[in-house]
Design a protein around this motif. Structure first.
Motif, PDB file in Angstrom:
ATOM      1  N   TYR B  33       0.840  -1.194   0.000  1.00 30.00           N
ATOM      2  CA  TYR B  33       0.000   0.000   0.000  1.00 30.00           C
ATOM      3  C   TYR B  33       0.878   1.248   0.000  1.00 30.00           C
ATOM      4  O   TYR B  33       1.937   1.276   0.617  1.00 30.00           O
ATOM      5  CB  TYR B  33      -0.870   0.053   1.257  1.00 30.00           C
ATOM      6  CG  TYR B  33      -1.582  -1.225   1.623  1.00 30.00           C
ATOM      7  CD1 TYR B  33      -0.912  -2.253   2.281  1.00 30.00           C
ATOM      8  CD2 TYR B  33      -2.930  -1.396   1.336  1.00 30.00           C
ATOM      9  CE1 TYR B  33      -1.557  -3.425   2.634  1.00 30.00           C
ATOM     10  CE2 TYR B  33      -3.589  -2.563   1.702  1.00 30.00           C
ATOM     11  CZ  TYR B  33      -2.904  -3.567   2.350  1.00 30.00           C
ATOM     12  OH  TYR B  33      -3.540  -4.727   2.700  1.00 30.00           O
ATOM     13  N   TYR B  35       0.272   5.211   1.203  1.00 27.88           N
ATOM     14  CA  TYR B  35      -0.601   6.157   1.880  1.00 27.88           C
ATOM     15  C   TYR B  35       0.023   7.546   1.817  1.00 27.88           C
ATOM     16  O   TYR B  35       1.236   7.704   1.842  1.00 27.88           O
ATOM     17  CB  TYR B  35      -0.781   5.778   3.355  1.00 27.88           C
ATOM     18  CG  TYR B  35      -1.762   4.668   3.621  1.00 27.88           C
ATOM     19  CD1 TYR B  35      -1.404   3.333   3.492  1.00 27.88           C
ATOM     20  CD2 TYR B  35      -3.066   4.959   4.016  1.00 27.88           C
ATOM     21  CE1 TYR B  35      -2.315   2.324   3.739  1.00 27.88           C
ATOM     22  CE2 TYR B  35      -3.981   3.953   4.271  1.00 27.88           C
ATOM     23  CZ  TYR B  35      -3.603   2.637   4.133  1.00 27.88           C
ATOM     24  OH  TYR B  35      -4.508   1.633   4.386  1.00 27.88           O
ATOM     25  N   LEU B  45      -5.289   6.304   1.949  1.00 28.00           N
ATOM     26  CA  LEU B  45      -4.813   5.314   0.981  1.00 28.00           C
ATOM     27  C   LEU B  45      -4.786   5.906  -0.424  1.00 28.00           C
ATOM     28  O   LEU B  45      -5.763   6.476  -0.890  1.00 28.00           O
ATOM     29  CB  LEU B  45      -5.723   4.084   0.997  1.00 28.00           C
ATOM     30  CG  LEU B  45      -5.374   2.983  -0.001  1.00 28.00           C
ATOM     31  CD1 LEU B  45      -4.029   2.340   0.358  1.00 28.00           C
ATOM     32  CD2 LEU B  45      -6.474   1.920  -0.049  1.00 28.00           C
ATOM     33  N   GLN B  48      -3.337   0.374  -3.702  1.00 25.85           N
ATOM     34  CA  GLN B  48      -3.098  -0.937  -3.120  1.00 25.85           C
ATOM     35  C   GLN B  48      -2.735  -1.918  -4.232  1.00 25.85           C
ATOM     36  O   GLN B  48      -3.455  -1.999  -5.237  1.00 25.85           O
ATOM     37  CB  GLN B  48      -4.349  -1.422  -2.376  1.00 25.85           C
ATOM     38  CG  GLN B  48      -4.235  -2.830  -1.794  1.00 25.85           C
ATOM     39  CD  GLN B  48      -5.529  -3.306  -1.162  1.00 25.85           C
ATOM     40  OE1 GLN B  48      -6.495  -2.566  -1.076  1.00 25.85           O
ATOM     41  NE2 GLN B  48      -5.546  -4.551  -0.725  1.00 25.85           N
ATOM     42  N   VAL B  55      -5.064  -3.321  -7.020  1.00 25.60           N
ATOM     43  CA  VAL B  55      -6.357  -3.714  -6.469  1.00 25.60           C
ATOM     44  C   VAL B  55      -7.277  -2.505  -6.350  1.00 25.60           C
ATOM     45  O   VAL B  55      -8.463  -2.581  -6.649  1.00 25.60           O
ATOM     46  CB  VAL B  55      -6.176  -4.375  -5.082  1.00 25.60           C
ATOM     47  CG1 VAL B  55      -7.531  -4.656  -4.441  1.00 25.60           C
ATOM     48  CG2 VAL B  55      -5.364  -5.653  -5.209  1.00 25.60           C
ATOM     49  N   ASP B  56      -6.686  -1.388  -5.909  1.00 27.53           N
ATOM     50  CA  ASP B  56      -7.494  -0.180  -5.686  1.00 27.53           C
ATOM     51  C   ASP B  56      -6.615   1.040  -5.899  1.00 27.53           C
ATOM     52  O   ASP B  56      -5.617   1.192  -5.198  1.00 27.53           O
ATOM     53  CB  ASP B  56      -8.067  -0.192  -4.274  1.00 27.53           C
ATOM     54  CG  ASP B  56      -8.971   1.003  -3.984  1.00 27.53           C
ATOM     55  OD1 ASP B  56      -9.541   1.047  -2.880  1.00 27.53           O
ATOM     56  OD2 ASP B  56      -9.114   1.883  -4.859  1.00 27.53           O
ATOM     57  N   LEU B 101      -9.226 -12.555   2.857  1.00 30.75           N
ATOM     58  CA  LEU B 101      -8.847 -12.786   4.241  1.00 30.75           C
ATOM     59  C   LEU B 101      -9.612 -11.842   5.159  1.00 30.75           C
ATOM     60  O   LEU B 101     -10.246 -10.896   4.722  1.00 30.75           O
ATOM     61  CB  LEU B 101      -7.344 -12.591   4.420  1.00 30.75           C
ATOM     62  CG  LEU B 101      -6.463 -13.776   4.030  1.00 30.75           C
ATOM     63  CD1 LEU B 101      -5.014 -13.507   4.404  1.00 30.75           C
ATOM     64  CD2 LEU B 101      -6.918 -15.057   4.692  1.00 30.75           C
ATOM     65  N   THR B 103     -10.797  -9.015   7.755  1.00 27.68           N
ATOM     66  CA  THR B 103     -10.559  -7.577   7.706  1.00 27.68           C
ATOM     67  C   THR B 103      -9.627  -7.111   8.806  1.00 27.68           C
ATOM     68  O   THR B 103      -9.311  -5.943   8.872  1.00 27.68           O
ATOM     69  CB  THR B 103     -11.886  -6.814   7.822  1.00 27.68           C
ATOM     70  OG1 THR B 103     -12.558  -7.242   9.013  1.00 27.68           O
ATOM     71  CG2 THR B 103     -12.778  -7.087   6.626  1.00 27.68           C
ATOM     72  N   GLU B 105      -6.562  -8.007   9.125  1.00 28.03           N
ATOM     73  CA  GLU B 105      -5.202  -8.261   8.685  1.00 28.03           C
ATOM     74  C   GLU B 105      -4.295  -7.111   9.083  1.00 28.03           C
ATOM     75  O   GLU B 105      -4.595  -5.938   8.846  1.00 28.03           O
ATOM     76  CB  GLU B 105      -5.166  -8.427   7.164  1.00 28.03           C
ATOM     77  CG  GLU B 105      -3.798  -8.723   6.590  1.00 28.03           C
ATOM     78  CD  GLU B 105      -3.274 -10.112   6.945  1.00 28.03           C
ATOM     79  OE1 GLU B 105      -4.076 -10.959   7.369  1.00 28.03           O
ATOM     80  OE2 GLU B 105      -2.064 -10.334   6.817  1.00 28.03           O
ATOM     81  N   LEU B 107      -1.258  -4.525   9.081  1.00 25.22           N
ATOM     82  CA  LEU B 107      -0.369  -3.843   8.157  1.00 25.22           C
ATOM     83  C   LEU B 107       0.898  -3.423   8.881  1.00 25.22           C
ATOM     84  O   LEU B 107       0.855  -3.027  10.042  1.00 25.22           O
ATOM     85  CB  LEU B 107      -1.030  -2.591   7.577  1.00 25.22           C
ATOM     86  CG  LEU B 107      -1.835  -2.764   6.278  1.00 25.22           C
ATOM     87  CD1 LEU B 107      -3.054  -3.635   6.526  1.00 25.22           C
ATOM     88  CD2 LEU B 107      -2.228  -1.410   5.728  1.00 25.22           C
TER      89      LEU B 107
END
Lengths: 112, 118
Positions: B33, B35, B45, B48, B55-56, B101, B103, B105, B107
């Motif tokens: 990511y 940021y 963000l 990603q 992804v985003d 997975l 939420t 997770e 970082l």
């Protein structure tokens, strides 16, 4: 949309006294909530996380947070502040895996 | 374990110049990511990656910002041309997470690159 509001931009406490950093969340369902800490010139570090297993969550360095659904709050506390706790603290809600929405932060100052 | 590495630590440029930041995530972490943290605000963000795919990037100002992760390991973020409002700390983070997975997770963040645009 999920979001968090940190109610205080700056908190000052004396060393050895309790710490309270306030965070309210907005979510249409049970959220995943984190608290991160950012010391000067260092990366963000995870303090603790709430994932619906228990409403009182214990983290590192003596910090803990309580999830209160009725108040939509997730306040961070510590019984006795230490000088090393001086830092910026962020309340975070998870929108989807890995997508964190940060609050605006609370700067904690410890008075000797 | 080694953490997320970022360079440079600081960068000062004039508006309309270009700049690039580099990030090396924790070994084995699939997700990376970028940021942006403007002074007085929480990190936001920008983009990603999952391995070498995006992804985003919905919050990335694509007219001036670009990012790549060609081999699915390290990544670069570029700004061209820079504007005054781009002054911020640019944070890189990684996680081992894969799509689907939980939420919660975790970082891992690098120390960031502080950019000043004059």
């Amino acid at each position: 949309a999920q979001s968090v509001t940190q109610l205080d931009s700056h908190v000052s406490v004396s060393e050895g006294t309790p710490v309270l950093l306030r965070c309210n969340y907005s979510s249409s369902y049970s959220p995943s909530l984190f608290w991160y800490v950012q010391h000067p010139n260092k990366g963000l570090q995870l303090l603790l996380k709430y994932t619906s297993a228990a409403t009182l969550v214990k983290g590192i360095n003596g910090f803990e947070a309580e999830f209160k659904k009725s108040e939509t709050s997730f306040h961070l506390t510590k019984p006795s502040a230490h000088m090393s706790d001086a830092a910026e603290y962020f309340c975070v809600v998870i929108r989807s895996p890995g997508k964190l929405t940060f609050g605006t932060g609370t700067r904690l100052t410890i008075i000797p | 374990e080694a953490g997320v590495a970022q360079s440079p630590r600081y960068k000062i440029i004039e508006k309309r110049q270009s700049v690039a930041f580099w990030c090396n995530p924790i070994s084995g972490h699939a997700t990376l990511y970028w940021y942006q943290q403007i002074l007085g605000q929480g990190p936001k963000l920008l983009i990603q990656f999952q391995n070498n795919g995006v992804v985003d990037d919905s919050q990335l100002p694509k007219d001036r910002f670009s990012a790549e992760r060609l081999k699915g390991v390290d990544s670069t973020l570029k700004i061209q041309p820079a504007k005054l409002e781009d002054s911020a700390v640019y944070l890189c983070a990684s996680s081992s997470g894969l799509p689907g997975l939980a939420t919660n997770e975790k970082l891992f963040f690098g120390s960031g690159t502080q950019l000043s645009v004059l």
